[in-house]
Design an enzyme around this catalytic site. Structure first.
Site, PDB file in Angstrom:
ATOM      1  CE  LYS A 108      -1.236   4.636  -1.930  1.00 35.81           C
ATOM      2  NZ  LYS A 108      -1.930   4.162  -0.728  1.00 35.81           N
ATOM      3  CG  HIS A 126      -7.231   8.347  -0.943  1.00 34.87           C
ATOM      4  ND1 HIS A 126      -5.881   8.213  -1.259  1.00 34.87           N
ATOM      5  CD2 HIS A 126      -7.744   7.098  -0.943  1.00 34.87           C
ATOM      6  CE1 HIS A 126      -5.607   6.937  -1.451  1.00 34.87           C
ATOM      7  NE2 HIS A 126      -6.707   6.237  -1.263  1.00 34.87           N
ATOM      8  CG  ASP A 179       1.730  20.501  20.651  1.00 31.19           C
ATOM      9  OD1 ASP A 179       0.520  20.673  20.850  1.00 31.19           O
ATOM     10  OD2 ASP A 179       2.469  19.876  21.424  1.00 31.19           O
ATOM     11  CE  LYS A 210      -4.144   6.860   2.272  1.00 32.08           C
ATOM     12  NZ  LYS A 210      -5.554   6.677   2.405  1.00 32.08           N
ATOM     13  CG  ASP A 227      18.898  10.798 -10.653  1.00 32.42           C
ATOM     14  OD1 ASP A 227      18.833   9.665 -11.169  1.00 32.42           O
ATOM     15  OD2 ASP A 227      18.833  11.859 -11.316  1.00 32.42           O
ATOM     16  CG  HIS A 275      -2.077   0.920   1.147  1.00 30.84           C
ATOM     17  ND1 HIS A 275      -2.232   1.976   2.021  1.00 30.84           N
ATOM     18  CD2 HIS A 275      -3.131   0.980   0.296  1.00 30.84           C
ATOM     19  CE1 HIS A 275      -3.334   2.641   1.725  1.00 30.84           C
ATOM     20  NE2 HIS A 275      -3.900   2.072   0.680  1.00 30.84           N
TER      21      HIS A 275
END
Length: 427
Positions: free
Chosen positions: A142, A319, A326, A321, A147, A140
């Site tokens: 991404k 979608h 603080d 996350k 380089d 899951h």
């Protein structure tokens, strides 16, 4: 074009040097790295131009891991960018999830392979009676590293539904671009997951983080990679959330698409609010999966009565996350706060100590909650009909216990396998 692309005959095991291991099973815990530049990328409009430009400028290497690639305008642009890079001599390794990217055609994959892209599929499996069978323990993450000097990590897949012109179902999401010393760790991690030889980290080089190191710093530009695997790092992401919540003094904002964490994380959210911390949750009000909304709403009474503010984002599917605590600490990544992400999937987040980044993320989320969300309250929180509550209760507790139940059953170990077209040479 073929609609059943990933046939068993087209998959070969990745060569066993180094040994093939389930991606994520790497006994390394990465430390805080300072002096980084971190840029927030909101939605596909900000993310795709930056990541494609970095790939077009690549001189030696592109490493890519993603859950979803669709054969739409974004997926086709990704395909062409990777083909162009491979043809000019860049070593390109792309690892795609066999479930999330399972609808890609043979022609799409073969074009990448024939151009020299090292294309790998995580846990491919054929459909049985038209139904996918490889539902759980997904790749899951991404991640893109170019380089070894620039990295992208977050929740955005390579699909057109992350662009506003997709319509009402376009997703609201976030990623970050990182430049600086932290890219070395992200690059090492991505190399190890791809089955490629990388700079070894021996036991005396593995940096175990003490809890005190999670205390907030006055120095900006610090980044730390955290990940969840099915080996030695099963709870790392959940633990950093809990420690950050425990340390919160003024404010907490969490924007998460699929929200039904376990009781320990729920208690930390509640306890922070009870201490007087301004705790705000931004959750899905227009979900792409109804069961996710039902399960999340089972937590509302528990949290609202303790002073937690809950806002449902209703303009389009959320979608994201992301979270902040603080004025210093933030996290962006692929991990939802649900049983699949916290207990089964292979995930990766970055932790960020940077006041300017925290402030920008807060301003974006503040606009979202104040102008594009519906605020819940203890007396007005939607409860629905009795059957909705019953289904929601059952779904919440089933999902909460599912990882443990699944562990009782015989389970295969997902593998990363190389796609090779029958008319091309194996790289």
């Amino acid at each position: 074009m073929s609609s059943a692309p990933i046939e068993p005959a087209t998959i070969e095991h990745v060569p066993s040097t180094p040994p093939v291991r389930e991606p994520g099973v790497v006994d390394v815990e990465y430390g805080w790295q300072g002096n980084n530049l971190v840029q927030l990328l909101e939605n596909g409009e900000a993310y795709f131009p930056r990541v494609f430009e970095a790939m077009r400028q690549a001189k030696s290497e592109i490493l890519l891991e993603t859950f979803i690639v669709f054969e739409d305008k974004v997926g086709k642009e990704l395909q062409q960018v990777l083909i162009d890079a491979a043809q000019r001599g860049v070593r390109v390794t792309a690892s795609l999830d066999g479930f999330g990217s399972g609808e890609l055609s043979t022609e799409y994959l073969a074009a990448l392979s024939q151009a020299g892209v090292h294309l790998q599929i995580f846990d491919p499996a054929p459909k049985r009676l038209g139904i996918r069978t490889n539902w759980f323990r997904r790749l899951h993450r991404k991640i893109v590293v170019v380089d070894g000097t620039i990295a992208f990590i977050g929740g955005i897949n390579f699909s057109a539904d992350h662009l506003a012109d997709f319509g009402p179902e376009a997703k609201q999401d976030y990623s970050v671009e990182v430049q600086g010393p932290a890219v070395t760790d992200i690059h090492h991690f991505a190399l190890m997951q791809s089955g490629r030889p990388g700079r070894a980290k021996y036991w005396w080089q593995r940096r175990r983080q003490r809890r005190s190191e999670l205390a907030f710093s006055e120095h900006d530009g610090q980044v730390r990679l955290v990940y969840r695997d099915n080996g030695d790092h099963r709870t790392d992401i959940e633990e950093v959330y809990r420690l950050a919540l425990r340390s919160a003094q003024r404010r907490v904002v969490i924007a998460n698409a699929y929200f039904f964490p376990g009781y320990r994380l729920l208690r930390e959210i509640r306890n922070a609010a009870r201490r007087g911390v301004d705790v705000r949750l931004i959750l899905q009000g227009q979900p792409d999966l109804l069961v996710a909304k039902l399960a999340a709403r089972m937590t509302y009474d528990y949290l609202l009565k303790s002073g937690v503010q809950i806002h449902e984002y209703c303009e389009r599917p959320l979608h994201g996350k992301v979270a902040l605590v603080d004025e210093d600490w933030s996290t962006v990544g692929s991990s939802n706060l649900d049983p699949l992400s916290l207990s089964m999937n292979l995930e990766a987040n970055v932790l960020i100590r940077d006041r300017a980044f925290n402030r920008e993320l807060f301003e974006r989320l503040d606009i979202l909650s104040k102008h594009h969300c519906k605020a819940m309250s203890p007396d007005k929180a939607p409860r629905g009909r009795v059957w909705h509550m019953t289904v929601g209760f059952l779904v919440f507790h089933f999902l909460r216990h599912f990882p443990a139940w699944a562990g009782w059953l015989p389970a295969h170990k997902p593998r990363l396998k190389r796609f090779t077209h029958s008319g091309s040479e194996t790289p």
